[in-house]
Design a protein around this motif. Structure first.
Motif, PDB file in Angstrom:
ATOM      1  N   GLY A   6      12.619  12.008   3.611  1.00 19.20           N
ATOM      2  CA  GLY A   6      13.277  13.248   3.261  1.00 19.20           C
ATOM      3  C   GLY A   6      14.235  13.761   4.312  1.00 19.20           C
ATOM      4  O   GLY A   6      14.565  14.951   4.329  1.00 19.20           O
ATOM      5  N   LEU A   7      14.695  12.863   5.166  1.00 20.97           N
ATOM      6  CA  LEU A   7      15.671  13.242   6.193  1.00 20.97           C
ATOM      7  C   LEU A   7      17.085  13.034   5.657  1.00 20.97           C
ATOM      8  O   LEU A   7      17.322  12.119   4.868  1.00 20.97           O
ATOM      9  CB  LEU A   7      15.483  12.367   7.441  1.00 20.97           C
ATOM     10  N   PRO A   8      18.036  13.851   6.082  1.00 24.75           N
ATOM     11  CA  PRO A   8      19.412  13.689   5.587  1.00 24.75           C
ATOM     12  C   PRO A   8      20.022  12.377   6.051  1.00 24.75           C
ATOM     13  O   PRO A   8      19.817  11.958   7.192  1.00 24.75           O
ATOM     14  CB  PRO A   8      20.155  14.892   6.179  1.00 24.75           C
ATOM     15  N   GLN A   9      20.739  11.716   5.162  1.00 24.81           N
ATOM     16  CA  GLN A   9      21.434  10.490   5.538  1.00 24.81           C
ATOM     17  C   GLN A   9      22.519  10.812   6.558  1.00 24.81           C
ATOM     18  O   GLN A   9      23.187  11.851   6.459  1.00 24.81           O
ATOM     19  CB  GLN A   9      22.053   9.814   4.326  1.00 24.81           C
ATOM     20  N   GLY A  10      22.683   9.944   7.518  1.00 25.09           N
ATOM     21  CA  GLY A  10      23.724  10.117   8.516  1.00 25.09           C
ATOM     22  C   GLY A  10      23.298  10.884   9.745  1.00 25.09           C
ATOM     23  O   GLY A  10      24.014  10.929  10.732  1.00 25.09           O
TER      24      GLY A  10
ATOM     25  N   ALA B 163       0.815  -1.219   0.000  1.00 28.49           N
ATOM     26  CA  ALA B 163       0.000   0.000   0.000  1.00 28.49           C
ATOM     27  C   ALA B 163       0.846   1.265   0.000  1.00 28.49           C
ATOM     28  O   ALA B 163       0.319   2.357  -0.182  1.00 28.49           O
ATOM     29  CB  ALA B 163      -0.923  -0.003   1.206  1.00 28.49           C
ATOM     30  N   GLY B 164       2.150   1.149   0.223  1.00 32.43           N
ATOM     31  CA  GLY B 164       3.026   2.307   0.184  1.00 32.43           C
ATOM     32  C   GLY B 164       3.125   3.095   1.470  1.00 32.43           C
ATOM     33  O   GLY B 164       3.486   4.275   1.456  1.00 32.43           O
ATOM     34  N   PHE B 165       2.811   2.463   2.615  1.00 30.26           N
ATOM     35  CA  PHE B 165       3.010   3.152   3.882  1.00 30.26           C
ATOM     36  C   PHE B 165       4.502   3.438   4.074  1.00 30.26           C
ATOM     37  O   PHE B 165       5.355   2.606   3.740  1.00 30.26           O
ATOM     38  CB  PHE B 165       2.489   2.306   5.044  1.00 30.26           C
ATOM     39  N   ALA B 166       4.814   4.605   4.614  1.00 32.00           N
ATOM     40  CA  ALA B 166       6.216   4.977   4.814  1.00 32.00           C
ATOM     41  C   ALA B 166       6.894   4.056   5.814  1.00 32.00           C
ATOM     42  O   ALA B 166       8.030   3.615   5.617  1.00 32.00           O
ATOM     43  CB  ALA B 166       6.319   6.424   5.276  1.00 32.00           C
ATOM     44  N   PHE B 167       6.191   3.788   6.908  1.00 29.93           N
ATOM     45  CA  PHE B 167       6.726   2.852   7.899  1.00 29.93           C
ATOM     46  C   PHE B 167       5.582   2.344   8.759  1.00 29.93           C
ATOM     47  O   PHE B 167       4.481   2.898   8.764  1.00 29.93           O
ATOM     48  CB  PHE B 167       7.808   3.506   8.776  1.00 29.93           C
ATOM     49  N   VAL B 168       5.856   1.256   9.446  1.00 33.10           N
ATOM     50  CA  VAL B 168       4.925   0.748  10.450  1.00 33.10           C
ATOM     51  C   VAL B 168       5.605   0.852  11.808  1.00 33.10           C
ATOM     52  O   VAL B 168       6.826   0.713  11.923  1.00 33.10           O
ATOM     53  CB  VAL B 168       4.506  -0.717  10.192  1.00 33.10           C
ATOM     54  N   THR B 169       4.802   1.132  12.832  1.00 34.18           N
ATOM     55  CA  THR B 169       5.299   1.095  14.198  1.00 34.18           C
ATOM     56  C   THR B 169       4.789  -0.174  14.858  1.00 34.18           C
ATOM     57  O   THR B 169       3.696  -0.661  14.542  1.00 34.18           O
ATOM     58  CB  THR B 169       4.846   2.330  14.986  1.00 34.18           C
ATOM     59  N   ILE B 170       5.597  -0.705  15.731  1.00 36.27           N
ATOM     60  CA  ILE B 170       5.309  -2.000  16.349  1.00 36.27           C
ATOM     61  C   ILE B 170       5.320  -1.807  17.855  1.00 36.27           C
ATOM     62  O   ILE B 170       6.367  -1.542  18.452  1.00 36.27           O
ATOM     63  CB  ILE B 170       6.345  -3.055  15.920  1.00 36.27           C
ATOM     64  N   ALA B 171       4.158  -1.918  18.464  1.00 34.94           N
ATOM     65  CA  ALA B 171       4.046  -1.705  19.902  1.00 34.94           C
ATOM     66  C   ALA B 171       4.656  -2.864  20.672  1.00 34.94           C
ATOM     67  O   ALA B 171       4.647  -4.010  20.228  1.00 34.94           O
ATOM     68  CB  ALA B 171       2.582  -1.521  20.289  1.00 34.94           C
ATOM     69  N   ASN B 172       5.166  -2.545  21.845  1.00 38.02           N
ATOM     70  CA  ASN B 172       5.783  -3.563  22.695  1.00 38.02           C
ATOM     71  C   ASN B 172       4.758  -4.045  23.718  1.00 38.02           C
ATOM     72  O   ASN B 172       4.943  -3.923  24.920  1.00 38.02           O
ATOM     73  CB  ASN B 172       7.007  -2.975  23.390  1.00 38.02           C
ATOM     74  N   ASP B 173       3.632  -4.581  23.202  1.00 33.54           N
ATOM     75  CA  ASP B 173       2.545  -4.966  24.098  1.00 33.54           C
ATOM     76  C   ASP B 173       2.051  -6.397  23.874  1.00 33.54           C
ATOM     77  O   ASP B 173       0.960  -6.756  24.297  1.00 33.54           O
ATOM     78  CB  ASP B 173       1.370  -3.995  23.940  1.00 33.54           C
ATOM     79  N   GLY B 174       2.835  -7.207  23.211  1.00 36.61           N
ATOM     80  CA  GLY B 174       2.424  -8.584  22.945  1.00 36.61           C
ATOM     81  C   GLY B 174       3.404  -9.576  23.539  1.00 36.61           C
ATOM     82  O   GLY B 174       4.358  -9.204  24.242  1.00 36.61           O
ATOM     83  N   PRO B 175       3.229 -10.851  23.245  1.00 38.54           N
ATOM     84  CA  PRO B 175       4.114 -11.868  23.799  1.00 38.54           C
ATOM     85  C   PRO B 175       5.525 -11.833  23.215  1.00 38.54           C
ATOM     86  O   PRO B 175       6.465 -12.326  23.829  1.00 38.54           O
ATOM     87  CB  PRO B 175       3.397 -13.181  23.444  1.00 38.54           C
TER      88      PRO B 175
ATOM     89  N   ALA C 202       8.673   5.178  -1.994  1.00 41.65           N
ATOM     90  CA  ALA C 202       9.660   4.796  -0.982  1.00 41.65           C
ATOM     91  C   ALA C 202      11.063   5.046  -1.504  1.00 41.65           C
ATOM     92  O   ALA C 202      11.349   4.860  -2.692  1.00 41.65           O
ATOM     93  CB  ALA C 202       9.494   3.323  -0.617  1.00 41.65           C
ATOM     94  N   GLY C 203      11.943   5.480  -0.593  1.00 42.24           N
ATOM     95  CA  GLY C 203      13.342   5.625  -0.931  1.00 42.24           C
ATOM     96  C   GLY C 203      14.101   4.349  -0.629  1.00 42.24           C
ATOM     97  O   GLY C 203      13.522   3.333  -0.234  1.00 42.24           O
ATOM     98  N   SER C 204      15.403   4.393  -0.789  1.00 42.96           N
ATOM     99  CA  SER C 204      16.213   3.204  -0.524  1.00 42.96           C
ATOM    100  C   SER C 204      16.416   2.966   0.968  1.00 42.96           C
ATOM    101  O   SER C 204      16.779   1.866   1.383  1.00 42.96           O
ATOM    102  CB  SER C 204      17.572   3.328  -1.213  1.00 42.96           C
ATOM    103  N   THR C 205      16.201   4.004   1.782  1.00 46.26           N
ATOM    104  CA  THR C 205      16.252   3.881   3.238  1.00 46.26           C
ATOM    105  C   THR C 205      15.046   4.618   3.810  1.00 46.26           C
ATOM    106  O   THR C 205      14.390   5.404   3.111  1.00 46.26           O
ATOM    107  CB  THR C 205      17.530   4.493   3.834  1.00 46.26           C
TER     108      THR C 205
END
Length: 275
Positions: A270-274, A19-31, A261-264
């Motif tokens: 759109g954030l600077p590499q490094g 679907a082209g989402f930029a990123f997913v966040t993963i909550a620390n609330d499971g096993p 999506a970019g390569s990273t």
């Protein structure tokens, strides 16, 4: 066109990536701990960013920085970090210690972010030389101690993994943590549009590079209109699908085209590499 991220929950990562989402966040609330889950998903994906929630309060800072650097290597530069700051007696019971007071908690968050960033830069880009003739894997002169002393811990360094592909992992956190100037992406959960506008302006003034609004989705139909209204106010949104949402597919249809999506992950956002 603003970026769209997604709180993954039990949704299918492959659908989110297509679907082209930029990123997913993963909550620390499971096993399964969020960082472990992200590491597993890194080999099942190729373009979407992966941002586990890791808590600064109950995770040893050196291990936290190493885990995130390893995720960036495993994902070839797609790692993010949702800064968690769980501060309950039950959470501390697993590791020892007691909850921190307000200023002490903010200082701990600051210190862990600062030392993580220093550790990610403790290897120069060309530190790994793989010189077969001399039998040297790395140039020790290009690997540096960080010698960091915080309020409650100290770290000599360097990191035990080479510099992450992105140089710096994308640091994501709520604007309410009190460390907005240290964030690449500030998450704002505002109950009204006017408050979102006000807090977004404040977060930019405080130094956050990108602003994402938290958006809860019950009905997919108005999602596109809401994103259009947020254009120019925030740089992106993080969607949270509720139990009333009829699955991910209708949300994807409602969103329409997404930025490529970019390569990273840093390039995608759109954030600077490094860093």
């Amino acid at each position: 066109m603003i970026h769209v991220a997604l709180e993954l929950g039990s949704l299918d990562i492959e659908d989110a990536e297509k679907a082209g989402f930029a990123f997913v966040t993963i909550a620390n609330d499971g096993p399964i701990e969020a960082g472990v889950r992200a590491a597993y998903l890194s080999r099942r994906t190729s373009t979407i960013g992966l941002a586990p929630e890791l808590h600064v309060t109950v995770t040893e800072p050196f291990h936290l920085a190493t885990q995130l650097a390893s995720l960036d290597h495993a994902s070839l530069g797609r790692a993010g970090w949702v800064v968690g700051a769980v501060n309950t007696p039950s959470a501390y019971a697993a590791v020892g210690g007691t909850p921190l007071a307000g200023d002490d908690l903010r200082r701990e968050i600051e210190d862990v972010i600062d030392v993580a960033r220093l550790l990610w830069h403790s290897w120069e880009d060309d530190a790994v030389i793989r010189d077969v003739g001399s039998g040297r894997f790395l140039d020790a002169d290009r690997v540096h101690h960080v010698n960091f002393t915080g309020a409650r811990f100290s770290v000599v360094g360097p990191l035990i993994t080479p510099r992450p592909p992105q140089g710096q992992i994308v640091v994501i956190g709520a604007d309410t943590l009190g460390v907005t100037g240290r964030l690449d992406v500030a998450l704002i959960d505002a109950p009204t549009h006017d408050e979102l506008v006000e807090r977004s302006a404040q977060a930019r003034a405080d130094g956050a590079r990108l602003i994402f609004a938290e958006v809860e989705v019950d009905d997919p139909a108005p999602v596109r209109a809401r994103l259009d209204r947020l254009e120019g106010i925030v740089d992106g949104v993080r969607l949270h699908l509720t139990g009333a949402t009829p699955g991910l597919a209708p949300v994807i249809d409602a969103l329409g085209p997404r930025p490529p999506a970019g390569s990273t992950l840093r390039e995608t956002l759109g954030l600077p590499q490094g860093g």
